[in-house]
Motif scaffolding. Structure first.
Motif, PDB file in Angstrom:
ATOM      1  N   ALA A  73       0.839  -1.199   0.000  1.00  0.00           N
ATOM      2  CA  ALA A  73       0.000   0.000   0.000  1.00  0.00           C
ATOM      3  C   ALA A  73       0.876   1.253   0.000  1.00  0.00           C
ATOM      4  O   ALA A  73       1.866   1.319   0.720  1.00  0.00           O
ATOM      5  CB  ALA A  73      -0.909  -0.013   1.221  1.00  0.00           C
ATOM      6  N   GLY A  74       0.518   2.212  -0.876  1.00  0.00           N
ATOM      7  CA  GLY A  74       1.267   3.461  -0.979  1.00  0.00           C
ATOM      8  C   GLY A  74       2.328   3.451  -2.064  1.00  0.00           C
ATOM      9  O   GLY A  74       2.965   4.459  -2.304  1.00  0.00           O
ATOM     10  N   ASP A  75       2.498   2.293  -2.746  1.00  0.00           N
ATOM     11  CA  ASP A  75       3.511   2.198  -3.805  1.00  0.00           C
ATOM     12  C   ASP A  75       2.908   2.490  -5.177  1.00  0.00           C
ATOM     13  O   ASP A  75       1.813   2.017  -5.500  1.00  0.00           O
ATOM     14  CB  ASP A  75       4.142   0.801  -3.849  1.00  0.00           C
ATOM     15  CG  ASP A  75       5.058   0.521  -2.666  1.00  0.00           C
ATOM     16  OD1 ASP A  75       5.400   1.470  -1.934  1.00  0.00           O
ATOM     17  OD2 ASP A  75       5.432  -0.646  -2.493  1.00  0.00           O
ATOM     18  N   LEU A  76       3.652   3.276  -5.965  1.00  0.00           N
ATOM     19  CA  LEU A  76       3.328   3.516  -7.372  1.00  0.00           C
ATOM     20  C   LEU A  76       4.302   2.640  -8.150  1.00  0.00           C
ATOM     21  O   LEU A  76       5.520   2.778  -8.002  1.00  0.00           O
ATOM     22  CB  LEU A  76       3.532   4.996  -7.717  1.00  0.00           C
ATOM     23  CG  LEU A  76       3.173   5.430  -9.132  1.00  0.00           C
ATOM     24  CD1 LEU A  76       1.670   5.293  -9.388  1.00  0.00           C
ATOM     25  CD2 LEU A  76       3.614   6.861  -9.367  1.00  0.00           C
ATOM     26  N   VAL A  77       3.777   1.716  -8.947  1.00  0.00           N
ATOM     27  CA  VAL A  77       4.599   0.670  -9.558  1.00  0.00           C
ATOM     28  C   VAL A  77       4.419   0.649 -11.067  1.00  0.00           C
ATOM     29  O   VAL A  77       3.297   0.797 -11.558  1.00  0.00           O
ATOM     30  CB  VAL A  77       4.204  -0.722  -8.982  1.00  0.00           C
ATOM     31  CG1 VAL A  77       5.161  -1.802  -9.456  1.00  0.00           C
ATOM     32  CG2 VAL A  77       4.142  -0.695  -7.463  1.00  0.00           C
ATOM     33  N   VAL A  78       5.527   0.453 -11.798  1.00  0.00           N
ATOM     34  CA  VAL A  78       5.462   0.325 -13.258  1.00  0.00           C
ATOM     35  C   VAL A  78       6.021  -1.045 -13.648  1.00  0.00           C
ATOM     36  O   VAL A  78       7.160  -1.389 -13.322  1.00  0.00           O
ATOM     37  CB  VAL A  78       6.267   1.437 -13.965  1.00  0.00           C
ATOM     38  CG1 VAL A  78       6.194   1.250 -15.482  1.00  0.00           C
ATOM     39  CG2 VAL A  78       5.748   2.817 -13.566  1.00  0.00           C
ATOM     40  N   PHE A  79       5.170  -1.824 -14.338  1.00  0.00           N
ATOM     41  CA  PHE A  79       5.572  -3.132 -14.866  1.00  0.00           C
ATOM     42  C   PHE A  79       5.775  -2.991 -16.370  1.00  0.00           C
ATOM     43  O   PHE A  79       4.914  -2.450 -17.062  1.00  0.00           O
ATOM     44  CB  PHE A  79       4.479  -4.182 -14.617  1.00  0.00           C
ATOM     45  CG  PHE A  79       4.239  -4.460 -13.167  1.00  0.00           C
ATOM     46  CD1 PHE A  79       5.044  -5.347 -12.466  1.00  0.00           C
ATOM     47  CD2 PHE A  79       3.204  -3.834 -12.487  1.00  0.00           C
ATOM     48  CE1 PHE A  79       4.821  -5.612 -11.116  1.00  0.00           C
ATOM     49  CE2 PHE A  79       2.971  -4.093 -11.135  1.00  0.00           C
ATOM     50  CZ  PHE A  79       3.781  -4.985 -10.461  1.00  0.00           C
ATOM     51  N   PRO A  80       6.900  -3.492 -16.904  1.00  0.00           N
ATOM     52  CA  PRO A  80       7.155  -3.347 -18.339  1.00  0.00           C
ATOM     53  C   PRO A  80       6.301  -4.281 -19.191  1.00  0.00           C
ATOM     54  O   PRO A  80       5.959  -5.387 -18.762  1.00  0.00           O
ATOM     55  CB  PRO A  80       8.638  -3.715 -18.460  1.00  0.00           C
ATOM     56  CG  PRO A  80       8.892  -4.655 -17.329  1.00  0.00           C
ATOM     57  CD  PRO A  80       7.997  -4.188 -16.204  1.00  0.00           C
ATOM     58  N   LYS A  81       5.982  -3.818 -20.380  1.00  0.00           N
ATOM     59  CA  LYS A  81       5.266  -4.640 -21.356  1.00  0.00           C
ATOM     60  C   LYS A  81       6.084  -5.899 -21.629  1.00  0.00           C
ATOM     61  O   LYS A  81       7.303  -5.846 -21.765  1.00  0.00           O
ATOM     62  CB  LYS A  81       5.081  -3.846 -22.659  1.00  0.00           C
ATOM     63  CG  LYS A  81       4.383  -4.632 -23.749  1.00  0.00           C
ATOM     64  CD  LYS A  81       4.228  -3.808 -25.009  1.00  0.00           C
ATOM     65  CE  LYS A  81       3.544  -4.643 -26.081  1.00  0.00           C
ATOM     66  NZ  LYS A  81       3.289  -3.871 -27.294  1.00  0.00           N
ATOM     67  N   GLY A  82       5.397  -7.048 -21.675  1.00  0.00           N
ATOM     68  CA  GLY A  82       6.054  -8.304 -22.009  1.00  0.00           C
ATOM     69  C   GLY A  82       6.552  -9.090 -20.815  1.00  0.00           C
ATOM     70  O   GLY A  82       6.954 -10.245 -20.960  1.00  0.00           O
ATOM     71  N   MET A  83       6.532  -8.493 -19.625  1.00  0.00           N
ATOM     72  CA  MET A  83       7.012  -9.216 -18.449  1.00  0.00           C
ATOM     73  C   MET A  83       6.040 -10.320 -18.038  1.00  0.00           C
ATOM     74  O   MET A  83       4.842 -10.108 -17.957  1.00  0.00           O
ATOM     75  CB  MET A  83       7.200  -8.275 -17.262  1.00  0.00           C
ATOM     76  CG  MET A  83       7.522  -9.021 -15.964  1.00  0.00           C
ATOM     77  SD  MET A  83       7.775  -7.936 -14.548  1.00  0.00           S
ATOM     78  CE  MET A  83       9.508  -7.576 -14.795  1.00  0.00           C
ATOM     79  N   SER A  84       6.582 -11.510 -17.800  1.00  0.00           N
ATOM     80  CA  SER A  84       5.809 -12.603 -17.221  1.00  0.00           C
ATOM     81  C   SER A  84       6.316 -12.786 -15.804  1.00  0.00           C
ATOM     82  O   SER A  84       7.524 -12.699 -15.550  1.00  0.00           O
ATOM     83  CB  SER A  84       6.008 -13.896 -18.011  1.00  0.00           C
ATOM     84  OG  SER A  84       5.416 -13.781 -19.290  1.00  0.00           O
ATOM     85  N   CYS A  85       5.390 -13.025 -14.886  1.00  0.00           N
ATOM     86  CA  CYS A  85       5.770 -13.111 -13.483  1.00  0.00           C
ATOM     87  C   CYS A  85       4.729 -13.911 -12.711  1.00  0.00           C
ATOM     88  O   CYS A  85       3.719 -14.326 -13.263  1.00  0.00           O
ATOM     89  CB  CYS A  85       5.891 -11.709 -12.892  1.00  0.00           C
ATOM     90  SG  CYS A  85       4.377 -10.725 -13.030  1.00  0.00           S
ATOM     91  N   THR A  86       5.006 -14.124 -11.444  1.00  0.00           N
ATOM     92  CA  THR A  86       4.033 -14.730 -10.542  1.00  0.00           C
ATOM     93  C   THR A  86       3.758 -13.724  -9.434  1.00  0.00           C
ATOM     94  O   THR A  86       4.683 -13.156  -8.858  1.00  0.00           O
ATOM     95  CB  THR A  86       4.584 -16.039  -9.937  1.00  0.00           C
ATOM     96  OG1 THR A  86       4.825 -16.958 -11.001  1.00  0.00           O
ATOM     97  CG2 THR A  86       3.589 -16.645  -8.946  1.00  0.00           C
TER      98      THR A  86
END
Length: 100
Positions: A73-86
């Motif tokens: 909570a309180g985090d601004l997060v950027v995930f890149p296009k194409g990333m696969s994760c769990t």
């Protein structure tokens, strides 16, 4: 201040002025219960966690103790296009999000 680890950019507790500048409060919302699931980003996603705690394990990161990024909570997060994760959701998540 933003940090980047394993391709995921995290800005901890950004000021409200930054959230307003991005229009975060107008973005759609998404939430989930405690769970663990795979996810692939078909587009770049920026999200702001209103509540919750998650460990994100990018595929191919090695699977070791340090091969995850914890967001909360309180985090601004950027995930890149194409990333696969769990996603390993430890506390119920409620977030605003935007795909680009």
């Amino acid at each position: 201040m933003a940090t980047e680890k394993l391709g995921i950019r995290v800005e901890r507790n950004p000021p409200e002025s930054r959230l307003s500048e991005l229009g975060v409060r107008q973005w759609p919302k998404w939430g989930c219960e405690k769970s663990k699931f795979p996810w692939t980003y078909s587009a770049k996603e920026t999200c702001y966690l209103l509540q919750g705690k998650v460990k994100v394990y990018p595929d191919g990161a090695g699977g070791g103790e340090e091969d995850f990024v914890e967001i909360a909570a309180g985090d601004l997060v950027v995930f890149p296009k194409g990333m696969s994760c769990t996603w390993d959701v430890a506390e119920v998540v409620d977030k605003h999000y935007k795909f680009e």
